[in-house]
Design a protein around this motif. Structure first.
Motif, PDB file in Angstrom:
ATOM      1  N   ASP A   1       0.833  -1.210   0.000  1.00 38.75           N
ATOM      2  CA  ASP A   1       0.000   0.000   0.000  1.00 38.75           C
ATOM      3  C   ASP A   1       0.869   1.262   0.000  1.00 38.75           C
ATOM      4  O   ASP A   1       0.594   2.205  -0.746  1.00 38.75           O
TER       5      ASP A   1
ATOM      6  N   ARG B   1       2.673   1.636  -3.335  1.00 37.37           N
ATOM      7  CA  ARG B   1       1.694   2.073  -4.343  1.00 37.37           C
ATOM      8  C   ARG B   1       1.399   3.566  -4.165  1.00 37.37           C
ATOM      9  O   ARG B   1       1.296   4.310  -5.135  1.00 37.37           O
TER      10      ARG B   1
ATOM     11  N   ASP C   1      -4.201  12.215  -8.441  1.00 35.72           N
ATOM     12  CA  ASP C   1      -3.755  10.915  -7.910  1.00 35.72           C
ATOM     13  C   ASP C   1      -4.627   9.756  -8.390  1.00 35.72           C
ATOM     14  O   ASP C   1      -4.126   8.686  -8.722  1.00 35.72           O
ATOM     15  N   VAL C   2      -5.936   9.977  -8.386  1.00 29.21           N
ATOM     16  CA  VAL C   2      -6.855   8.888  -8.742  1.00 29.21           C
ATOM     17  C   VAL C   2      -6.633   8.467 -10.198  1.00 29.21           C
ATOM     18  O   VAL C   2      -6.639   7.267 -10.516  1.00 29.21           O
ATOM     19  N   ILE C   3      -6.370   9.438 -11.056  1.00 30.10           N
ATOM     20  CA  ILE C   3      -6.138   9.121 -12.468  1.00 30.10           C
ATOM     21  C   ILE C   3      -4.799   8.396 -12.616  1.00 30.10           C
ATOM     22  O   ILE C   3      -4.684   7.415 -13.364  1.00 30.10           O
TER      23      ILE C   3
ATOM     24  N   GLU D   1      -3.447   6.489 -10.465  1.00 33.26           N
ATOM     25  CA  GLU D   1      -3.641   5.113  -9.998  1.00 33.26           C
ATOM     26  C   GLU D   1      -4.396   4.290 -11.044  1.00 33.26           C
ATOM     27  O   GLU D   1      -4.110   3.098 -11.228  1.00 33.26           O
TER      28      GLU D   1
ATOM     29  N   LEU E   1     -13.000  14.707 -14.798  1.00 32.05           N
ATOM     30  CA  LEU E   1     -12.345  15.677 -13.912  1.00 32.05           C
ATOM     31  C   LEU E   1     -13.122  16.993 -13.892  1.00 32.05           C
ATOM     32  O   LEU E   1     -13.351  17.583 -12.840  1.00 32.05           O
TER      33      LEU E   1
ATOM     34  N   ASN F   1     -11.832   9.581 -19.058  1.00 31.16           N
ATOM     35  CA  ASN F   1     -10.616   9.942 -18.320  1.00 31.16           C
ATOM     36  C   ASN F   1      -9.602  10.519 -19.300  1.00 31.16           C
ATOM     37  O   ASN F   1      -9.667  10.218 -20.494  1.00 31.16           O
TER      38      ASN F   1
ATOM     39  N   HIS G   1     -15.085   9.245 -10.599  1.00 31.16           N
ATOM     40  CA  HIS G   1     -13.862   9.980 -10.296  1.00 31.16           C
ATOM     41  C   HIS G   1     -13.955  10.450  -8.847  1.00 31.16           C
ATOM     42  O   HIS G   1     -15.065  10.536  -8.287  1.00 31.16           O
ATOM     43  N   ALA G   2     -12.828  10.743  -8.254  1.00 38.15           N
ATOM     44  CA  ALA G   2     -12.830  11.237  -6.866  1.00 38.15           C
ATOM     45  C   ALA G   2     -11.591  12.074  -6.637  1.00 38.15           C
ATOM     46  O   ALA G   2     -10.608  11.942  -7.372  1.00 38.15           O
ATOM     47  N   LEU G   3     -11.655  12.909  -5.646  1.00 39.29           N
ATOM     48  CA  LEU G   3     -10.480  13.671  -5.243  1.00 39.29           C
ATOM     49  C   LEU G   3      -9.820  12.896  -4.111  1.00 39.29           C
ATOM     50  O   LEU G   3     -10.413  12.750  -3.035  1.00 39.29           O
ATOM     51  N   GLN G   4      -8.615  12.390  -4.377  1.00 41.02           N
ATOM     52  CA  GLN G   4      -7.922  11.594  -3.350  1.00 41.02           C
ATOM     53  C   GLN G   4      -7.704  12.441  -2.096  1.00 41.02           C
ATOM     54  O   GLN G   4      -7.090  13.512  -2.171  1.00 41.02           O
TER      55      GLN G   4
ATOM     56  N   HIS H   1     -11.632   6.414  -2.112  1.00 43.77           N
ATOM     57  CA  HIS H   1     -10.540   7.287  -2.579  1.00 43.77           C
ATOM     58  C   HIS H   1     -10.555   8.612  -1.810  1.00 43.77           C
ATOM     59  O   HIS H   1      -9.512   9.172  -1.502  1.00 43.77           O
TER      60      HIS H   1
ATOM     61  N   HIS I   1      -6.328   3.320  -1.530  1.00 43.95           N
ATOM     62  CA  HIS I   1      -5.840   3.014  -2.875  1.00 43.95           C
ATOM     63  C   HIS I   1      -6.549   1.768  -3.380  1.00 43.95           C
ATOM     64  O   HIS I   1      -7.276   1.112  -2.636  1.00 43.95           O
TER      65      HIS I   1
END
Lengths: 343, 181
Positions: free
Chosen positions: A164, A167, A182-184, A186, B52, B79, B92-95, B134, B139
């Motif tokens: 984790d 990653r 970050d999500v993209i 990943e 986004l 994407n 989609h999400a904001l980490q 997320h 992760h």
């Protein structure tokens, strides 16, 4: 002399990756070889920590000494770190990977993978080394290696955490390098690792990983040779024949030992250089502190000289003693009461 | 608190099921904040919506500091293209942020039978948990039974589980505990 190499934010566990007399980390791709290479505004990667932005140089008086520090701020959460100027090269700072490097990482992630390392000791040491000195490709190697292993069996807790965190580091660096959230980043990683059904990735030959060499990073597999197996029990006057079967464990026991060892190694946070050289540490020990068993050995040798014929006759009582000792050992284990002590 | 905002008409039963599931998964109160208009600015020339941009332009709702907003829409998302191609967008999400978006476009049709509706609801719950995960800094997970497993993975079954595995659940619980003001 102040040995603190970094000031971390509260709440984060303090990790000591190396001993006070730090060895030089082998320079990977983009490694910073001199503190003069750093300037305010630079973005660097602190191994196992993430992407930092250099804020500037600072001078501080600590214990009557005027020391120079590089102040860096972690981009992810704004945590501030002060690194002594003379430690900049030894902690393994490197530049953020370029877009070309990142493309190579994706080709590596998408490539078919040969068998993952099954020996947990080798795997753990390799992973730690690669995270510190392997550059962005080293981090990708750790992620891919553990991902491949997870397809064979679920990862133990500590390796799951390592998976984790590595990653997280990879996502962070790719996100910074490509300028995507970050999500993209990943999604890109997992698109390469687990492409959807029917999708064929346009892969090129993956780049060659960084070779980790040098004295503190000896890449030596702990092959159980006869010399290493010799624990010196014979010198202590212990009859190895009497302990027959003690060292032979079932697969379950081996697995248990593996997970215990993994936990222990993680808790101790032993520097890699120390882990690699267990044999060298063994030799000087008897010289410094002669063990009490040495006279016993001499006595045994005298006995053998005077009455060599009696030696085999004495062997059975030793076996019996060993058998007597076995229940005692069992009883000492917490949560496993000895059968004989049942009331 | 999780605030659900729909960007298209959705069945009230589906939203109720989703609210209950989110509460069960994260232990955080969940509330439907009503329906809002879909931001058309995020539409691309090919008819798909930029994930986004859609999330960035989504109408704001009144929320407190630790609240998370979940937007649900039914349009096709896209994407940005990556080095090896464009990963399929289920949302989609904001980490580590405060908002997430889920699209039902790629779901199997809701249908009218109890079984198909159940599958649809379970998938909606799974994708919502995934993208809210997320938001709580989770992760992707290698375990196909975990909701954090990538939505397009070939090892994901047709009707996947919508729970987090132990590691992800504990991590999200830690984050939620730390976030409580």
């Amino acid at each position: 002399m102040v040995t603190v190499s970094a000031v971390r934010t509260p709440g984060k566990r303090e990790r000591t990756d190396r001993k006070k007399g730090d060895e030089e980390v082998p320079s990977g791709a983009g490694a910073i070889s001199s503190s003069a290479d750093l300037a305010a505004g630079d973005r660097v990667v602190y191994p196992k920590q993430g992407v930092y932005a250099v804020t500037g140089l600072e001078q501080k008086d600590i214990a009557g000494q005027r020391l120079e520090f590089v102040r860096m701020t972690r981009e992810e959460d704004g945590a501030s770190v002060l690194v002594p100027l003379n430690k900049v090269t030894s902690i393994g700072l490197r530049r953020v990977a370029s877009a070309t490097d990142i493309e190579g990482v994706f080709h590596y992630l998408g490539a078919s993978y040969d068998d993952p390392e099954l020996d947990w000791k080798v795997r753990h040491r390799d992973n730690v080394e690669r995270l510190i000195a392997g550059g962005v490709l080293g981090v990708a190697e750790v992620v891919k290696g553990l991902h491949s292993l997870s397809r064979l069996r679920p990862l133990p807790t500590k390796e799951r955490e390592l998976y984790d965190s590595s990653r997280h580091l990879l996502v962070n660096e790719i996100s910074v390098s490509l300028g995507v959230p970050d999500v993209i980043a990943e999604d890109y990683i997992d698109f390469a690792l687990m492409p959807p059904a029917g999708v064929k990735l346009p892969l090129k030959p993956p780049p060659t990983p960084v070779e980790l060499k040098g004295p503190p990073w000896k890449r030596k597999k702990p092959v159980a040779s006869e010399e290493e197996d010799d624990l010196g029990l014979g010198d202590l006057g212990i009859d190895l024949g009497a302990l027959e079967g003690v060292g032979l464990g079932t697969a379950d026991e081996a697995e248990e030992g593996e997970s215990k060892g993994e936990e222990q190694s993680e808790e101790e946070e032993v520097p890699v250089a120390v882990v690699v050289a267990p044999v060298a540490a063994k030799a000087p020990a008897p010289k410094k502190k002669p063990s009490k068993a040495a006279p016993a050995k001499r006595k045994a040798a005298k006995r053998a000289k005077t009455a060599p014929a009696k030696a085999p006759a004495k062997a059975p009582p030793k076996k019996a003693a060993a058998k007597k000792a076995a229940p005692a050992r069992k009883a000492a284990k917490p949560g496993k009461p000895a059968k004989g002590k049942k009331k | 608190m999780i605030r659900i905002v729909t960007l298209a008409p959705f069945d009230a039963g589906d939203i109720t099921f989703l609210s209950k599931t989110l509460y069960r998964s994260f232990g955080v109160g969940t509330e439907h904040q009503g329906e809002r208009a879909l931001p058309r600015k995020a539409e691309r020339p090919d008819g798909r919506f930029d994930a986004l941009k859609l999330l960035a332009d989504a109408p704001a709702v009144r929320a407190y500091a630790d609240d998370k907003v979940l937007y649900i829409c039914d349009v096709e998302l896209a994407n940005p293209k990556g080095p090896l191609g464009e990963p399929p967008a289920w949302g989609h999400a904001l980490q580590g942020g405060d908002r997430a978006l889920v699209s039902t476009f790629r779901f199997k049709p809701r249908g009218v039978t109890e079984a198909s509706i159940e599958i649809y609801r379970r998938r909606l719950a799974r994708e919502s948990i995934h993208h809210l995960g997320h938001v709580w800094d989770l992760h992707h997970c290698y375990d196909a039974r975990c909701a954090m497993h990538p939505s397009w993975s070939p090892s994901l079954p047709d009707d996947p589980e919508f729970d987090l595995d132990t590691f992800c659940r504990e991590k999200s619980e830690r984050r939620i505990r730390l976030a409580k003001t």
